[in-house]
Design a protein around this motif. Sequence first.
Motif, PDB file in Angstrom:
ATOM      1  N   ALA A  28      47.553  41.623  87.622  1.00 38.16           N
ATOM      2  CA  ALA A  28      48.078  42.449  86.535  1.00 38.16           C
ATOM      3  C   ALA A  28      49.591  42.577  86.626  1.00 38.16           C
ATOM      4  CB  ALA A  28      47.430  43.838  86.567  1.00 38.16           C
ATOM      5  N   GLY A  29      50.104  42.632  87.841  1.00 36.29           N
ATOM      6  CA  GLY A  29      51.543  42.807  88.031  1.00 36.29           C
ATOM      7  C   GLY A  29      52.381  41.670  87.483  1.00 36.29           C
ATOM      8  N   ARG A  30      51.764  40.508  87.283  1.00 35.63           N
ATOM      9  CA  ARG A  30      52.506  39.363  86.737  1.00 35.63           C
ATOM     10  C   ARG A  30      53.056  39.660  85.350  1.00 35.63           C
ATOM     11  NH1 ARG A  30      49.441  35.763  85.209  1.00 35.63           N
ATOM     12  NH2 ARG A  30      50.645  33.854  85.522  1.00 35.63           N
ATOM     13  N   GLU A  31      52.383  40.546  84.599  1.00 30.02           N
ATOM     14  CA  GLU A  31      52.810  40.844  83.240  1.00 30.02           C
ATOM     15  C   GLU A  31      53.344  42.261  83.099  1.00 30.02           C
ATOM     16  OE1 GLU A  31      50.365  39.639  80.039  1.00 30.02           O
ATOM     17  OE2 GLU A  31      50.550  37.533  80.609  1.00 30.02           O
ATOM     18  N   MET A  32      53.852  42.818  84.199  1.00 31.17           N
ATOM     19  CA  MET A  32      54.405  44.168  84.164  1.00 31.17           C
ATOM     20  C   MET A  32      55.818  44.190  84.744  1.00 31.17           C
ATOM     21  SD  MET A  32      50.966  46.388  85.106  1.00 31.17           S
ATOM     22  CE  MET A  32      51.552  47.903  84.336  1.00 31.17           C
ATOM     23  N   PRO A  33      56.737  43.393  84.177  1.00 25.07           N
ATOM     24  CA  PRO A  33      58.080  43.275  84.757  1.00 25.07           C
ATOM     25  C   PRO A  33      58.929  44.535  84.629  1.00 25.07           C
ATOM     26  CG  PRO A  33      57.972  42.142  82.646  1.00 25.07           C
ATOM     27  CD  PRO A  33      56.571  42.537  82.992  1.00 25.07           C
ATOM     28  N   VAL A  34      58.715  45.335  83.594  1.00 28.05           N
ATOM     29  CA  VAL A  34      59.524  46.550  83.428  1.00 28.05           C
ATOM     30  C   VAL A  34      59.186  47.544  84.525  1.00 28.05           C
ATOM     31  CG1 VAL A  34      60.076  48.474  81.898  1.00 28.05           C
ATOM     32  CG2 VAL A  34      59.687  46.197  80.938  1.00 28.05           C
ATOM     33  N   LEU A  35      57.896  47.784  84.732  1.00 25.79           N
ATOM     34  CA  LEU A  35      57.497  48.729  85.768  1.00 25.79           C
ATOM     35  C   LEU A  35      57.881  48.215  87.151  1.00 25.79           C
ATOM     36  CD1 LEU A  35      56.187  51.471  85.994  1.00 25.79           C
ATOM     37  CD2 LEU A  35      53.964  50.363  86.221  1.00 25.79           C
ATOM     38  N   SER A 356      47.782  44.122  80.474  1.00 28.23           N
ATOM     39  CA  SER A 356      48.862  44.603  81.333  1.00 28.23           C
ATOM     40  C   SER A 356      50.202  44.644  80.616  1.00 28.23           C
ATOM     41  CB  SER A 356      48.975  43.704  82.570  1.00 28.23           C
ATOM     42  OG  SER A 356      47.751  43.615  83.243  1.00 28.23           O
ATOM     43  N   ALA A 357      50.435  43.694  79.727  1.00 21.04           N
ATOM     44  CA  ALA A 357      51.749  43.576  79.090  1.00 21.04           C
ATOM     45  C   ALA A 357      52.110  44.804  78.272  1.00 21.04           C
ATOM     46  CB  ALA A 357      51.793  42.326  78.205  1.00 21.04           C
ATOM     47  N   VAL A 358      51.120  45.456  77.634  1.00 19.02           N
ATOM     48  CA  VAL A 358      51.452  46.655  76.871  1.00 19.02           C
ATOM     49  C   VAL A 358      51.488  47.887  77.774  1.00 19.02           C
ATOM     50  CG1 VAL A 358      50.650  45.797  74.647  1.00 19.02           C
ATOM     51  CG2 VAL A 358      49.058  47.021  76.116  1.00 19.02           C
ATOM     52  N   MET A 359      50.611  47.937  78.789  1.00 16.88           N
ATOM     53  CA  MET A 359      50.644  49.072  79.704  1.00 16.88           C
ATOM     54  C   MET A 359      51.914  49.087  80.532  1.00 16.88           C
ATOM     55  SD  MET A 359      48.077  50.653  78.749  1.00 16.88           S
ATOM     56  CE  MET A 359      48.378  52.015  79.874  1.00 16.88           C
ATOM     57  N   ASP A 360      52.560  47.968  80.658  1.00 19.69           N
ATOM     58  CA  ASP A 360      53.856  47.888  81.330  1.00 19.69           C
ATOM     59  C   ASP A 360      54.826  48.880  80.710  1.00 19.69           C
ATOM     60  OD1 ASP A 360      55.870  46.902  83.017  1.00 19.69           O
ATOM     61  OD2 ASP A 360      56.461  45.360  81.576  1.00 19.69           O
ATOM     62  N   MET A 361      54.885  48.907  79.380  1.00 24.52           N
ATOM     63  CA  MET A 361      55.793  49.828  78.696  1.00 24.52           C
ATOM     64  C   MET A 361      55.290  51.258  78.733  1.00 24.52           C
ATOM     65  SD  MET A 361      57.216  47.618  75.443  1.00 24.52           S
ATOM     66  CE  MET A 361      55.631  46.967  74.913  1.00 24.52           C
ATOM     67  N   SER A 362      53.990  51.456  78.547  1.00 28.44           N
ATOM     68  CA  SER A 362      53.428  52.809  78.567  1.00 28.44           C
ATOM     69  C   SER A 362      53.683  53.480  79.909  1.00 28.44           C
ATOM     70  CB  SER A 362      51.928  52.758  78.302  1.00 28.44           C
ATOM     71  OG  SER A 362      51.661  52.265  77.018  1.00 28.44           O
ATOM     72  N   PHE A 363      53.414  52.761  80.992  1.00 27.62           N
ATOM     73  CA  PHE A 363      53.554  53.362  82.306  1.00 27.62           C
ATOM     74  C   PHE A 363      55.015  53.421  82.755  1.00 27.62           C
ATOM     75  CE2 PHE A 363      48.887  52.412  83.467  1.00 27.62           C
ATOM     76  CZ  PHE A 363      48.505  53.622  82.899  1.00 27.62           C
ATOM     77  N   ALA A 364      55.853  52.570  82.196  1.00 29.49           N
ATOM     78  CA  ALA A 364      57.293  52.741  82.422  1.00 29.49           C
ATOM     79  C   ALA A 364      57.733  54.085  81.847  1.00 29.49           C
ATOM     80  CB  ALA A 364      58.070  51.598  81.775  1.00 29.49           C
ATOM     81  N   ASN A 365      57.215  54.424  80.662  1.00 25.71           N
ATOM     82  CA  ASN A 365      57.509  55.735  80.077  1.00 25.71           C
ATOM     83  C   ASN A 365      57.024  56.870  80.978  1.00 25.71           C
ATOM     84  OD1 ASN A 365      58.753  55.777  77.262  1.00 25.71           O
ATOM     85  ND2 ASN A 365      57.210  54.179  76.996  1.00 25.71           N
ATOM     86  N   GLN A 366      55.819  56.719  81.531  1.00 23.94           N
ATOM     87  CA  GLN A 366      55.298  57.763  82.408  1.00 23.94           C
ATOM     88  C   GLN A 366      56.181  57.952  83.635  1.00 23.94           C
ATOM     89  OE1 GLN A 366      53.127  59.979  82.041  1.00 23.94           O
ATOM     90  NE2 GLN A 366      51.336  59.293  80.893  1.00 23.94           N
ATOM     91  N   ALA A 367      56.535  56.853  84.274  1.00 24.11           N
ATOM     92  CA  ALA A 367      57.346  56.934  85.486  1.00 24.11           C
ATOM     93  C   ALA A 367      58.706  57.569  85.205  1.00 24.11           C
ATOM     94  CB  ALA A 367      57.523  55.539  86.088  1.00 24.11           C
ATOM     95  N   ALA A 402      62.875  40.571  80.054  1.00 22.85           N
ATOM     96  CA  ALA A 402      61.859  39.906  80.856  1.00 22.85           C
ATOM     97  C   ALA A 402      61.171  38.780  80.099  1.00 22.85           C
ATOM     98  CB  ALA A 402      60.821  40.920  81.327  1.00 22.85           C
ATOM     99  N   MET A 403      61.134  38.894  78.763  1.00 20.35           N
ATOM    100  CA  MET A 403      60.512  37.872  77.922  1.00 20.35           C
ATOM    101  C   MET A 403      61.488  36.754  77.556  1.00 20.35           C
ATOM    102  SD  MET A 403      58.498  40.529  75.396  1.00 20.35           S
ATOM    103  CE  MET A 403      57.634  39.303  74.401  1.00 20.35           C
ATOM    104  N   GLY A 404      62.730  36.900  78.003  1.00 18.06           N
ATOM    105  CA  GLY A 404      63.740  35.882  77.712  1.00 18.06           C
ATOM    106  C   GLY A 404      64.226  35.915  76.279  1.00 18.06           C
TER     107      GLY A 404
END
Length: 425
Positions: A28-35, A356-367, A402-404
């Motif tokens: 899952a971490g492969r698609e969570m570059p923001v977090l 994972s790619a969308v939760m990357d942004m959601s959980f970045a907001n949480q953190a 992260a998406m270039g």
Amino acid sequence: MTATSTALKHEVKDLSLAPGGKQRIEWAGREMPVLRQIQERFAQNKPLAGIRLVACCHVTTETAHLAIALKNAGADGLLIASNPLSTQDDVAASLVADYGIPVFAIKGEDNATYNRHVQIALDHKPNLIIDDGSDVTATLVKERQHQIGDIIGTTEETTTGIVRLQAMFNQGVLTFPAMNVNDADTKHFFDNRYGTGQSTLDGIIRATNILLAGKTIVIAGYGWCGKGAAMRARGMGANVIVTEIDPIKGIEAVMDGFRVMPMIEAASHGDVFITVTGNKHVIRPEHFEVMKDGAMVCNSGHFDIEIDLKSLAELSTEYRQVRNFTQQYFLKNGKSIIVLGEGRLINLAAAEGHPSAVMDMSFANQALACEYLVQNKGKLEPGLHSIPTEIDKEIGRLKLQAMGISLDTLTTEQVEYMNSWTSGT
């Protein structure tokens, strides 16, 4: 989140599942570059050092990365499930065994166990609460008034929780700040629409293996989750009907090309029903009675009350499990209704939740919301607070990077024009 003792407290299904969970967490971490970038910064700066934190979330591979970020930040924390059917047992095991994070979550836990875990979370005497549905916060307000003085604030992930928090504030019982993570642009535009849209259909397909093309799918509610489900269902070749109570959302659904009608009319047309309203008893006895034989009903809203399952049971002579997460109710009128995922979140009950790619942004907001609450301790008024625009935009910028993908920038002349009232055509 750091363990509070060498014998880490936990309640998970089986620690031997940890190796498989760790492998899936890493995938899952492969698609969570923001977090991941936030995790790295938190590891250096420790912005939550000394903070007791509890998180009530769906225990998935994506949530694992939020938990790891909070541990890196120095938080003394604990994780419980926000839904009895959403826990991924191998992930819960890995968080305990491999990452040293206390977890109290078992897939399929009964309500008594779930409520006991909420009490365990509050026994941790948190300063921060990350909530998904506001169960921990509501229990604190109702039963643990003496602990409110310890609270710096709470963050809320979902629409249902925001509704509950607003009701608490209106009644004067929400006496601390709450960050409205759900309404951040980088959350609801993407998580609710693309995440819920894809994962809801994924859950339906995994539970039933039906072909969606040619089916009539009824979407109850045209908020961001409903829009996503309707969009993806149409993309799979389904005929989509939307039911709504809001005239603005109703006309939006019409102009997006969907049929709109009351549920009592849609009930006789639908092959599959998806509720995403955040309300209760959206599908009721009068709807069950006119549904087609074999109609399927499921829910992608937070709580399992959108479908009136108690009334469905009363209308039935029996029900049986016909597949995993699939129950067939035999009605007294000779027809049957099929319930998916026990009326709980179908995308998490029968599938793996959002990509994972969308939760990357959601959980970045949480953190970042947690960091913001600590940085502004004592400065924020009680009640709901939006995620600051600069945080929201920074998450979007990091995601694009992260998406270039690059964006245009304004020229000096354009900046001057946009800030002038004297220039015209």
